[in-house]
Design a protein around this motif. Structure first.
Motif, PDB file in Angstrom:
ATOM      1  N   VAL A  77      49.325  33.768  40.726  1.00 17.26           N
ATOM      2  CA  VAL A  77      48.350  34.847  40.823  1.00 17.26           C
ATOM      3  C   VAL A  77      47.054  34.313  40.235  1.00 17.26           C
ATOM      4  O   VAL A  77      47.017  33.894  39.082  1.00 17.26           O
ATOM      5  CB  VAL A  77      48.803  36.120  40.077  1.00 17.26           C
ATOM      6  CG1 VAL A  77      47.728  37.204  40.174  1.00 17.26           C
ATOM      7  CG2 VAL A  77      50.127  36.637  40.648  1.00 17.26           C
ATOM      8  N   ARG A  78      46.012  34.295  41.035  1.00 13.57           N
ATOM      9  CA  ARG A  78      44.715  33.769  40.634  1.00 13.57           C
ATOM     10  C   ARG A  78      43.716  34.901  40.445  1.00 13.57           C
ATOM     11  O   ARG A  78      43.848  35.974  41.038  1.00 13.57           O
ATOM     12  CB  ARG A  78      44.185  32.788  41.686  1.00 13.57           C
ATOM     13  CG  ARG A  78      45.076  31.576  41.919  1.00 13.57           C
ATOM     14  CD  ARG A  78      45.214  30.739  40.669  1.00 13.57           C
ATOM     15  NE  ARG A  78      45.870  29.464  40.954  1.00 13.57           N
ATOM     16  CZ  ARG A  78      46.131  28.577  40.018  1.00 13.57           C
ATOM     17  NH1 ARG A  78      45.798  28.795  38.774  1.00 13.57           N
ATOM     18  NH2 ARG A  78      46.735  27.444  40.332  1.00 13.57           N
ATOM     19  N   LEU A  79      42.707  34.635  39.618  1.00  8.35           N
ATOM     20  CA  LEU A  79      41.618  35.578  39.366  1.00  8.35           C
ATOM     21  C   LEU A  79      40.295  34.903  39.730  1.00  8.35           C
ATOM     22  O   LEU A  79      39.589  34.383  38.864  1.00  8.35           O
ATOM     23  CB  LEU A  79      41.593  35.995  37.884  1.00  8.35           C
ATOM     24  CG  LEU A  79      42.746  36.851  37.410  1.00  8.35           C
ATOM     25  CD1 LEU A  79      42.828  36.871  35.891  1.00  8.35           C
ATOM     26  CD2 LEU A  79      42.598  38.264  37.951  1.00  8.35           C
ATOM     27  N   PRO A  80      39.938  34.872  41.013  1.00  6.52           N
ATOM     28  CA  PRO A  80      38.703  34.191  41.421  1.00  6.52           C
ATOM     29  C   PRO A  80      37.459  34.843  40.818  1.00  6.52           C
ATOM     30  O   PRO A  80      37.443  36.036  40.511  1.00  6.52           O
ATOM     31  CB  PRO A  80      38.696  34.350  42.941  1.00  6.52           C
ATOM     32  CG  PRO A  80      40.098  34.659  43.312  1.00  6.52           C
ATOM     33  CD  PRO A  80      40.669  35.407  42.149  1.00  6.52           C
ATOM     34  N   ASN A  81      36.400  34.031  40.693  1.00  5.36           N
ATOM     35  CA  ASN A  81      35.136  34.561  40.177  1.00  5.36           C
ATOM     36  C   ASN A  81      34.532  35.594  41.122  1.00  5.36           C
ATOM     37  O   ASN A  81      33.950  36.585  40.685  1.00  5.36           O
ATOM     38  CB  ASN A  81      34.121  33.440  39.965  1.00  5.36           C
ATOM     39  CG  ASN A  81      34.530  32.506  38.852  1.00  5.36           C
ATOM     40  OD1 ASN A  81      35.129  31.471  39.110  1.00  5.36           O
ATOM     41  ND2 ASN A  81      34.253  32.861  37.621  1.00  5.36           N
ATOM     42  N   LEU A  82      34.672  35.343  42.433  1.00  6.99           N
ATOM     43  CA  LEU A  82      34.060  36.220  43.416  1.00  6.99           C
ATOM     44  C   LEU A  82      34.858  36.132  44.715  1.00  6.99           C
ATOM     45  O   LEU A  82      35.312  35.049  45.082  1.00  6.99           O
ATOM     46  CB  LEU A  82      32.614  35.767  43.662  1.00  6.99           C
ATOM     47  CG  LEU A  82      31.717  36.627  44.524  1.00  6.99           C
ATOM     48  CD1 LEU A  82      31.444  37.970  43.867  1.00  6.99           C
ATOM     49  CD2 LEU A  82      30.396  35.904  44.777  1.00  6.99           C
ATOM     50  N   MET A  83      35.036  37.263  45.376  1.00 10.72           N
ATOM     51  CA  MET A  83      35.702  37.292  46.676  1.00 10.72           C
ATOM     52  C   MET A  83      34.953  38.218  47.615  1.00 10.72           C
ATOM     53  O   MET A  83      34.421  39.240  47.184  1.00 10.72           O
ATOM     54  CB  MET A  83      37.144  37.825  46.562  1.00 10.72           C
ATOM     55  CG  MET A  83      38.145  36.838  46.056  1.00 10.72           C
ATOM     56  SD  MET A  83      39.846  37.433  46.213  1.00 10.72           S
ATOM     57  CE  MET A  83      39.939  38.616  44.871  1.00 10.72           C
ATOM     58  N   ILE A  84      34.962  37.844  48.882  1.00 11.12           N
ATOM     59  CA  ILE A  84      34.469  38.719  49.939  1.00 11.12           C
ATOM     60  C   ILE A  84      35.690  39.109  50.771  1.00 11.12           C
ATOM     61  O   ILE A  84      36.395  38.252  51.298  1.00 11.12           O
ATOM     62  CB  ILE A  84      33.423  38.021  50.840  1.00 11.12           C
ATOM     63  CG1 ILE A  84      32.282  37.402  50.013  1.00 11.12           C
ATOM     64  CG2 ILE A  84      32.900  39.001  51.897  1.00 11.12           C
ATOM     65  CD1 ILE A  84      31.430  38.389  49.254  1.00 11.12           C
ATOM     66  N   LEU A  85      35.950  40.403  50.849  1.00  9.73           N
ATOM     67  CA  LEU A  85      37.106  40.914  51.585  1.00  9.73           C
ATOM     68  C   LEU A  85      36.750  41.132  53.052  1.00  9.73           C
ATOM     69  O   LEU A  85      35.581  41.222  53.405  1.00  9.73           O
ATOM     70  CB  LEU A  85      37.563  42.247  50.991  1.00  9.73           C
ATOM     71  CG  LEU A  85      37.798  42.330  49.489  1.00  9.73           C
ATOM     72  CD1 LEU A  85      38.297  43.726  49.114  1.00  9.73           C
ATOM     73  CD2 LEU A  85      38.739  41.260  49.004  1.00  9.73           C
ATOM     74  N   THR A  86      37.759  41.248  53.859  1.00  8.49           N
ATOM     75  CA  THR A  86      37.570  41.720  55.232  1.00  8.49           C
ATOM     76  C   THR A  86      37.725  43.240  55.218  1.00  8.49           C
ATOM     77  O   THR A  86      38.302  43.813  54.275  1.00  8.49           O
ATOM     78  CB  THR A  86      38.620  41.117  56.180  1.00  8.49           C
ATOM     79  OG1 THR A  86      39.919  41.563  55.762  1.00  8.49           O
ATOM     80  CG2 THR A  86      38.555  39.598  56.187  1.00  8.49           C
TER      81      THR A  86
END
Length: 192
Positions: A77-86
């Motif tokens: 399980v990762r906690l990315p700095n930033l994500m753009i969802l669909t």
């Protein structure tokens, strides 16, 4: 710091609460404490968020606290700095915890800002690269202040193709062609 004595399943991780505000990633069944980000890394990820807000609805942007489940030898399980969802992913997530599970669609894009040290570099450049490709994430950015560059990985036939941008290079994103941003602009956002 890794603290798990017993290997946790994804379900055990999702139910885990040690009564603190400590954030953890799950790596091969072990809890790995994620220290707070440096102020520079925070500023860079917030700056990128502000740039994406120019053409991505705020509902599709996630900053730091949304978990992303990826599959390796064991679940991570990762906690990315930033994500753009669909949009499709947003609709599936709407009713639950801010966790993107394997049965959900993948985010369109993930951004990681590399923290200093070999362990952090290995995690962002090696492990997450293969995990995010296996997850089907179309674009993965690695923002590296130590090397003064942004590595943009684009998924092609299940593997990432790499483009490296430095200095005054314009960042060329296949997913976000309307982006008008240089590496220098991104990296200077983290300077005081």
């Amino acid at each position: 710091m890794t603290i798990t004595v017993k290997k946790l399943t994804l379900e055990e991780y999702l139910a885990y609460d040690d009564g603190t505000d400590t954030k953890y990633e799950l790596v091969d069944g072990e809890l790995v404490e994620m220290p707070p980000e440096s102020d520079r890394n925070n500023l860079i990820s917030i700056y990128l968020l502000s740039q994406f807000l120019k053409f991505v609805p705020i509902q599709l942007i996630r900053h730091k606290d949304t978990e992303l489940v990826v599959i390796g030898n064991r679940t991570h399980v990762r906690l990315p700095n930033l994500m753009i969802l669909t949009q499709e992913l947003l609709e599936v997530m709407a009713l639950g915890r801010a966790t993107i599970t394997p049965d959900m669609p993948s985010p369109a894009m993930v951004v990681e800002v590399v923290s200093p040290g070999k362990v952090n570099e290995d995690r962002d450049y090696r492990y997450k690269r293969s995990e995010y490709a296996a997850r089907g994430i179309q674009e993965y950015w690695i923002v590296d202040t130590g090397k003064s560059r942004i590595t943009l990985l684009t998924l092609v036939d299940g593997l990432y193709e790499e483009s490296v941008f430095q200095g005054t290079d314009m960042i060329r994103s296949a997913t976000f062609a309307m982006l008008d941003l240089t590496v220098a602009q991104v990296l200077s956002a983290g300077q005081i």
